[in-house]
Scaffold this motif. Structure first.
Motif, PDB file in Angstrom:
ATOM      1  N   GLY A 178       0.811  -1.212   0.000  1.00  0.00           N
ATOM      2  CA  GLY A 178       0.000   0.000   0.000  1.00  0.00           C
ATOM      3  C   GLY A 178       0.844   1.261   0.000  1.00  0.00           C
ATOM      4  O   GLY A 178       2.063   1.222   0.163  1.00  0.00           O
ATOM      5  N   PRO A 179       0.185   2.413  -0.177  1.00  0.00           N
ATOM      6  CA  PRO A 179       0.909   3.684  -0.240  1.00  0.00           C
ATOM      7  C   PRO A 179       1.295   4.197   1.142  1.00  0.00           C
ATOM      8  O   PRO A 179       0.693   3.830   2.152  1.00  0.00           O
ATOM      9  N   GLY A 180       2.315   5.058   1.163  1.00  0.00           N
ATOM     10  CA  GLY A 180       2.708   5.734   2.382  1.00  0.00           C
ATOM     11  C   GLY A 180       1.829   6.950   2.618  1.00  0.00           C
ATOM     12  O   GLY A 180       0.809   7.151   1.946  1.00  0.00           O
ATOM     13  N   GLU A 181       2.253   7.781   3.571  1.00  0.00           N
ATOM     14  CA  GLU A 181       1.426   8.922   3.969  1.00  0.00           C
ATOM     15  C   GLU A 181       2.126  10.266   3.807  1.00  0.00           C
ATOM     16  O   GLU A 181       1.502  11.305   4.046  1.00  0.00           O
ATOM     17  N   ASP A 182       3.408  10.283   3.411  1.00  0.00           N
ATOM     18  CA  ASP A 182       4.086  11.567   3.280  1.00  0.00           C
ATOM     19  C   ASP A 182       3.716  12.243   1.966  1.00  0.00           C
ATOM     20  O   ASP A 182       2.956  11.694   1.156  1.00  0.00           O
ATOM     21  N   PHE A 183       4.261  13.431   1.746  1.00  0.00           N
ATOM     22  CA  PHE A 183       3.897  14.202   0.562  1.00  0.00           C
ATOM     23  C   PHE A 183       4.172  13.451  -0.731  1.00  0.00           C
ATOM     24  O   PHE A 183       3.326  13.401  -1.638  1.00  0.00           O
ATOM     25  N   LEU A 184       5.370  12.871  -0.864  1.00  0.00           N
ATOM     26  CA  LEU A 184       5.708  12.191  -2.107  1.00  0.00           C
ATOM     27  C   LEU A 184       4.825  10.974  -2.338  1.00  0.00           C
ATOM     28  O   LEU A 184       4.461  10.667  -3.479  1.00  0.00           O
ATOM     29  N   ALA A 185       4.474  10.260  -1.280  1.00  0.00           N
ATOM     30  CA  ALA A 185       3.579   9.114  -1.433  1.00  0.00           C
ATOM     31  C   ALA A 185       2.205   9.564  -1.927  1.00  0.00           C
ATOM     32  O   ALA A 185       1.628   8.960  -2.848  1.00  0.00           O
ATOM     33  N   ARG A 186       1.680  10.622  -1.338  1.00  0.00           N
ATOM     34  CA  ARG A 186       0.367  11.123  -1.776  1.00  0.00           C
ATOM     35  C   ARG A 186       0.434  11.621  -3.217  1.00  0.00           C
ATOM     36  O   ARG A 186      -0.508  11.444  -3.996  1.00  0.00           O
ATOM     37  N   LEU A 187       1.570  12.245  -3.576  1.00  0.00           N
ATOM     38  CA  LEU A 187       1.753  12.693  -4.960  1.00  0.00           C
ATOM     39  C   LEU A 187       1.701  11.510  -5.918  1.00  0.00           C
ATOM     40  O   LEU A 187       1.026  11.557  -6.960  1.00  0.00           O
ATOM     41  N   CYS A 188       2.399  10.434  -5.580  1.00  0.00           N
ATOM     42  CA  CYS A 188       2.423   9.268  -6.464  1.00  0.00           C
ATOM     43  C   CYS A 188       1.045   8.646  -6.614  1.00  0.00           C
ATOM     44  O   CYS A 188       0.676   8.178  -7.699  1.00  0.00           O
ATOM     45  N   VAL A 189       0.271   8.627  -5.538  1.00  0.00           N
ATOM     46  CA  VAL A 189      -1.095   8.093  -5.619  1.00  0.00           C
ATOM     47  C   VAL A 189      -1.912   8.908  -6.621  1.00  0.00           C
ATOM     48  O   VAL A 189      -2.583   8.353  -7.507  1.00  0.00           O
ATOM     49  N   GLN A 190      -1.857  10.230  -6.521  1.00  0.00           N
ATOM     50  CA  GLN A 190      -2.586  11.085  -7.456  1.00  0.00           C
ATOM     51  C   GLN A 190      -2.076  10.916  -8.877  1.00  0.00           C
ATOM     52  O   GLN A 190      -2.861  10.891  -9.840  1.00  0.00           O
ATOM     53  N   TRP A 191      -0.781  10.813  -9.011  1.00  0.00           N
ATOM     54  CA  TRP A 191      -0.121  10.672 -10.310  1.00  0.00           C
ATOM     55  C   TRP A 191      -0.631   9.423 -11.017  1.00  0.00           C
ATOM     56  O   TRP A 191      -0.990   9.448 -12.204  1.00  0.00           O
ATOM     57  N   GLU A 192      -0.656   8.323 -10.295  1.00  0.00           N
ATOM     58  CA  GLU A 192      -1.114   7.067 -10.893  1.00  0.00           C
ATOM     59  C   GLU A 192      -2.614   7.093 -11.174  1.00  0.00           C
ATOM     60  O   GLU A 192      -3.078   6.553 -12.183  1.00  0.00           O
ATOM     61  N   GLN A 193      -3.375   7.720 -10.294  1.00  0.00           N
ATOM     62  CA  GLN A 193      -4.827   7.799 -10.511  1.00  0.00           C
ATOM     63  C   GLN A 193      -5.175   8.597 -11.758  1.00  0.00           C
ATOM     64  O   GLN A 193      -6.233   8.372 -12.362  1.00  0.00           O
ATOM     65  N   ALA A 194      -4.285   9.498 -12.168  1.00  0.00           N
ATOM     66  CA  ALA A 194      -4.544  10.316 -13.356  1.00  0.00           C
ATOM     67  C   ALA A 194      -4.528   9.504 -14.645  1.00  0.00           C
ATOM     68  O   ALA A 194      -4.936  10.000 -15.700  1.00  0.00           O
ATOM     69  N   THR A 195      -4.073   8.243 -14.586  1.00  0.00           N
ATOM     70  CA  THR A 195      -4.111   7.391 -15.777  1.00  0.00           C
ATOM     71  C   THR A 195      -5.469   6.726 -15.971  1.00  0.00           C
ATOM     72  O   THR A 195      -5.681   6.022 -16.956  1.00  0.00           O
ATOM     73  N   ARG A 196      -6.387   6.939 -15.026  1.00  0.00           N
ATOM     74  CA  ARG A 196      -7.663   6.216 -15.035  1.00  0.00           C
ATOM     75  C   ARG A 196      -8.448   6.371 -16.336  1.00  0.00           C
ATOM     76  O   ARG A 196      -9.026   5.383 -16.836  1.00  0.00           O
ATOM     77  N   PRO A 197      -8.522   7.561 -16.958  1.00  0.00           N
ATOM     78  CA  PRO A 197      -9.289   7.652 -18.212  1.00  0.00           C
ATOM     79  C   PRO A 197      -8.797   6.680 -19.280  1.00  0.00           C
ATOM     80  O   PRO A 197      -9.610   6.085 -20.004  1.00  0.00           O
ATOM     81  N   ALA A 198      -7.493   6.502 -19.394  1.00  0.00           N
ATOM     82  CA  ALA A 198      -6.956   5.569 -20.391  1.00  0.00           C
ATOM     83  C   ALA A 198      -7.306   4.130 -20.024  1.00  0.00           C
ATOM     84  O   ALA A 198      -7.739   3.341 -20.873  1.00  0.00           O
TER      85      ALA A 198
END
Length: 303
Positions: free
Chosen positions: A133-153
């Protein structure tokens, strides 16, 4: 294949584009400035605009765009740039690919989209595979959002793999340039306790893994792009010192890193991930540099 690459001017992109062309692929580069060559095409990720025709005959997109993460404090403005540059770029190509699928559903398409092992946060000495699972710091939250942005494809039926990359080892990589200079001056040593794991990958394998994943049709979702043997920081700096024939005798106290680099120091220098490339190896990829000394010799052993 016809492949579109974003972030082609970065460290990975500059090595990837010629490698793809050597493989026989047609490559176009998406740029935000006025195009200078026939293979460059303008897009506007800041406003989430891309010519809908541009991706219609593209088989794959390798999305490497994003403001570089540098060793500096995470100010509010810098955090905003790190987030928006990644989310906007990823959402733009994902939505563009979804539109291309709607126009021509018969063509198989793939999106390889950058992410980072920072997704996992600080994992101590626990071995981390892609199902963690993901971490809780800034970079971890950034990566979660980053990966979620691929959802339309992904929702449109595009095969999507998110590339959770470790520290890239190359002569021109920022980490290697900075630490290599420090160690050549005889000023290097472990950082903090030195027990935090630094997952790494040689540039040749970063590029090789991307080339491999373009045609690995059964691989989707997160993929750790790391060497098979992540090492603690104390071993990393020892191997780096050996590669430049210098000692590693001046440790940097954790308090100094926290004061100088703030949240970046805490999350990216004093913390780490023992991330391993489980999915990549299960798919059959073979590493050019399976050990850190091998990758460092390639990066630093020439002059």
């Amino acid at each position: 294949m016809k492949i579109a690459v974003t972030g082609a001017s970065g460290l990975i992109g500059q090595a990837l584009v010629p490698a793809l062309r050597t493989d026989g692929h047609e490559v176009i580069r998406l740029v935000r400035r006025t195009p200078r060559t026939a293979d460059e095409h303008r897009w506007d990720p800041q406003h989430r605009r891309i010519d809908p025709v541009l991706l219609q005959d593209v088989d794959a997109v390798v999305n490497l765009a994003g403001t570089p993460i540098r060793p500096r404090p995470f100010t509010a403005g810098y955090k905003r740039d790190l987030v928006t540059s990644r989310i906007d770029s990823t959402a733009t190509v994902s939505e563009g690919l979804a539109a291309a699928v709607a126009a021509d559903p018969s063509r198989p398409r793939v999106l390889l989209s950058a992410s980072a092992v920072g997704y996992y946060g600080d994992t101590g000495d626990r071995v981390v595979e892609e199902d963690a699972g993901p971490g809780e710091d800034f970079l971890a939250r950034l990566c979660v959002q980053w990966e979620q942005a691929t959802r339309p494809a992904a929702d449109a039926g595009v095969r999507v793999a998110t590339l959770r990359t470790g520290l890239v080892i190359d002569r021109d990589a920022m980490l290697v340039r900075i630490l290599g200079t420090v160690f050549r001056l005889g000023l290097g040593g472990r950082m903090g306790s030195g027990r935090q794991y630094w997952p790494w990958i040689g540039l040749a394998d970063e590029v090789g893994a991307i080339r491999f994943l373009l045609t690995a049709g059964d691989v989707s979702g997160p993929v750790n792009l790391t060497g098979p043997a992540p090492v603690p920081n104390s071993e990393f700096v020892r191997d780096l010192a050996a590669a430049v024939s210098r000692p590693a005798v001046l440790p940097v106290p954790a308090v100094a890193l926290r004061l100088a680099l703030g949240e970046f120091g805490r999350s990216s220098v004093l913390a780490g991930q023992r991330a391993v490339p489980a999915r990549l190896q299960a798919a059959g990829y073979r590493f050019t540099h399976a050990t850190l000394p091998s990758a460092l010799r390639e990066a630093l052993g020439r002059g």
